[in-house]
Scaffold this motif. Structure first.
Motif, PDB file in Angstrom:
ATOM      1  N   TRP A  78       0.831  -1.207   0.000  1.00  0.00           N
ATOM      2  CA  TRP A  78       0.000   0.000   0.000  1.00  0.00           C
ATOM      3  C   TRP A  78       0.866   1.257   0.000  1.00  0.00           C
ATOM      4  N   LYS A  79       1.923   1.229   0.804  1.00  0.00           N
ATOM      5  CA  LYS A  79       2.806   2.397   0.913  1.00  0.00           C
ATOM      6  C   LYS A  79       4.244   1.922   1.011  1.00  0.00           C
ATOM      7  N   GLY A  80       5.150   2.677   0.429  1.00  0.00           N
ATOM      8  CA  GLY A  80       6.568   2.368   0.529  1.00  0.00           C
ATOM      9  C   GLY A  80       7.393   3.618   0.340  1.00  0.00           C
ATOM     10  N   ASP A  81       8.609   3.614   0.913  1.00  0.00           N
ATOM     11  CA  ASP A  81       9.481   4.760   0.698  1.00  0.00           C
ATOM     12  C   ASP A  81      10.635   4.384  -0.233  1.00  0.00           C
ATOM     13  N   ARG A  82      11.465   5.348  -0.525  1.00  0.00           N
ATOM     14  CA  ARG A  82      12.537   5.139  -1.498  1.00  0.00           C
ATOM     15  C   ARG A  82      13.610   4.179  -1.004  1.00  0.00           C
ATOM     16  N   HIS A  83      13.627   3.899   0.290  1.00  0.00           N
ATOM     17  CA  HIS A  83      14.588   2.945   0.845  1.00  0.00           C
ATOM     18  C   HIS A  83      14.039   1.519   0.847  1.00  0.00           C
ATOM     19  N   GLY A  84      12.785   1.354   0.448  1.00  0.00           N
ATOM     20  CA  GLY A  84      12.212   0.016   0.376  1.00  0.00           C
ATOM     21  C   GLY A  84      11.426  -0.420   1.589  1.00  0.00           C
ATOM     22  N   LEU A 124       4.059   6.142  -2.965  1.00  0.00           N
ATOM     23  CA  LEU A 124       5.491   6.299  -2.700  1.00  0.00           C
ATOM     24  C   LEU A 124       5.704   7.545  -1.867  1.00  0.00           C
ATOM     25  N   VAL A 125       6.423   7.388  -0.745  1.00  0.00           N
ATOM     26  CA  VAL A 125       6.716   8.521   0.130  1.00  0.00           C
ATOM     27  C   VAL A 125       8.225   8.631   0.323  1.00  0.00           C
ATOM     28  N   GLU A 126       8.632   9.723   0.941  1.00  0.00           N
ATOM     29  CA  GLU A 126      10.054   9.954   1.176  1.00  0.00           C
ATOM     30  C   GLU A 126      10.509   9.234   2.452  1.00  0.00           C
ATOM     31  N   PRO A 127      11.799   8.893   2.536  1.00  0.00           N
ATOM     32  CA  PRO A 127      12.322   8.255   3.749  1.00  0.00           C
ATOM     33  C   PRO A 127      12.019   9.103   4.987  1.00  0.00           C
ATOM     34  N   GLY A 128      11.561   8.441   6.039  1.00  0.00           N
ATOM     35  CA  GLY A 128      11.215   9.132   7.270  1.00  0.00           C
ATOM     36  C   GLY A 128       9.737   9.423   7.409  1.00  0.00           C
ATOM     37  N   GLU A 129       8.974   9.352   6.312  1.00  0.00           N
ATOM     38  CA  GLU A 129       7.539   9.634   6.377  1.00  0.00           C
ATOM     39  C   GLU A 129       6.736   8.466   6.938  1.00  0.00           C
ATOM     40  N   ILE A 130       7.321   7.271   6.936  1.00  0.00           N
ATOM     41  CA  ILE A 130       6.660   6.115   7.531  1.00  0.00           C
ATOM     42  C   ILE A 130       7.217   5.928   8.934  1.00  0.00           C
ATOM     43  N   ASP A 131       6.345   5.946   9.927  1.00  0.00           N
ATOM     44  CA  ASP A 131       6.792   5.710  11.291  1.00  0.00           C
ATOM     45  C   ASP A 131       7.433   4.330  11.388  1.00  0.00           C
ATOM     46  N   ALA A 132       8.554   4.251  12.070  1.00  0.00           N
ATOM     47  CA  ALA A 132       9.297   2.990  12.151  1.00  0.00           C
ATOM     48  C   ALA A 132       8.447   1.859  12.720  1.00  0.00           C
ATOM     49  N   ASP A 133       7.548   2.168  13.653  1.00  0.00           N
ATOM     50  CA  ASP A 133       6.699   1.142  14.250  1.00  0.00           C
ATOM     51  C   ASP A 133       5.612   0.663  13.294  1.00  0.00           C
ATOM     52  N   SER A 134       5.413   1.366  12.200  1.00  0.00           N
ATOM     53  CA  SER A 134       4.371   0.994  11.235  1.00  0.00           C
ATOM     54  C   SER A 134       4.903   0.156  10.076  1.00  0.00           C
ATOM     55  N   VAL A 135       6.220  -0.005   9.997  1.00  0.00           N
ATOM     56  CA  VAL A 135       6.821  -0.750   8.885  1.00  0.00           C
ATOM     57  C   VAL A 135       6.556  -2.243   9.052  1.00  0.00           C
ATOM     58  N   HIS A 136       5.994  -2.859   8.013  1.00  0.00           N
ATOM     59  CA  HIS A 136       5.771  -4.307   8.025  1.00  0.00           C
ATOM     60  C   HIS A 136       6.965  -5.073   7.450  1.00  0.00           C
ATOM     61  N   THR A 137       7.553  -4.536   6.390  1.00  0.00           N
ATOM     62  CA  THR A 137       8.745  -5.139   5.796  1.00  0.00           C
ATOM     63  C   THR A 137       9.835  -4.079   5.712  1.00  0.00           C
TER      64      THR A 137
END
Length: 258
Positions: free
Chosen positions: A179-185, A214-227
């Motif tokens: 659904w969502k991913g950043d440039r770092h994967g 696609l979002v920029e690195p840091g826009e996804i909270d670390a606790d929300s990352v699934h992969t």
């Protein structure tokens, strides 16, 4: 660190014939449809796919199946795909049926560096004893069957119990839809589309993720990352049109409002 690729064609360009693919999705939910379409156009064949199911007729992996690009499937569910059944029973496709939870753990283990594990699932059946038909010939005779697996007894809280040894799966490529991913994967999967996608992402030596946002690195909270991005090598940002075109409903049910 920027893992974004310009196109689906670029993302799958180096997937060669004979490669093993771990593919996310469950039915029509969370299927990397754009990457599968690009792979179909790319032309690789003799592929081995590891996925819960083989899509449905002419959708998802069903597209590669219809084009005779798949040599072998490792999956747990084969319903709702008439072409899958036809190819399997006519000897055109080799199929390794695996219990669903075991399949999930084999993928997770492969991504975790665990070569094998013991599970009680399948003890006392052909899963452990061998003999499950993997390939038929044109006459309906079994020409390749599953081998017997090691069974070992372990002490558990409920007492001694038998367990069967299952080997991990490591695929050449992982294809997933997020659904969502950043440039770092780093990836986030939404609701039921999470299904087998994180496991397929872990299992691939090279994992390619198509993302709806696609979002920029840091826009996804670390606790929300699934992969986490360590498992992902390429990110394909989908257009709004691609997102809309690849949203399917497997069974539409309509009733009058009360």
């Amino acid at each position: 660190m920027d893992k974004v690729v310009a196109s689906a064609e670029e993302a799958v360009a180096d997937i060669g014939s004979g490669s093993t693919l771990a593919v996310g999705g469950f039915g029509l939910c969370g299927v990397p449809e754009v990457l599968i379409g690009a792979l179909l156009a790319q032309g690789a064949d003799e592929l081995e796919a590891v996925s819960n199911n083989c899509g449905v007729d002419e959708w998802g992996l069903g597209k590669l199946l219809k084009a005779k690009r798949l040599r072998r499937m490792i999956s747990s569910y084969v319903g709702e795909n008439k072409e899958f059944a036809r190819q399997y029973l006519s000897g055109e496709l080799e199929v390794e049926l695996t219990p669903q939870g075991t399949l999930a753990e084999r993928l997770r283990a492969g991504g975790s560096g665990i070569p094998a594990f013991f599970t009680p699932t399948g003890v006392g059946t052909q899963v452990a004893d061998g003999g499950l038909p993997w390939r038929y010939d044109s006459e309906g005779e079994v020409v390749v069957a599953s081998p017997a697996k090691e069974v070992r007894n372990f002490e558990t809280a409920e007492g001694p119990q038998d367990f069967v040894l299952e080997e991990a799966i490591v695929a050449d490529f992982g294809l997933v839809r997020a659904w969502k991913g950043d440039r770092h994967g780093n990836l986030v999967f939404r609701q039921s589309a999470r299904n087998f996608n994180p496991l397929a992402a872990m299992s691939g030596r090279v994992t390619i993720a198509e993302v709806e946002h696609l979002v920029e690195p840091g826009e996804i909270d670390a606790d929300s990352v699934h992969t986490p991005g360590v498992h992902v090598q390429r990110v394909l940002a989908l257009t709004p049109e691609q997102v809309e075109e690849t949203k399917q409903i497997e069974k539409r049910t309509v009733r009058e409002r009360g």
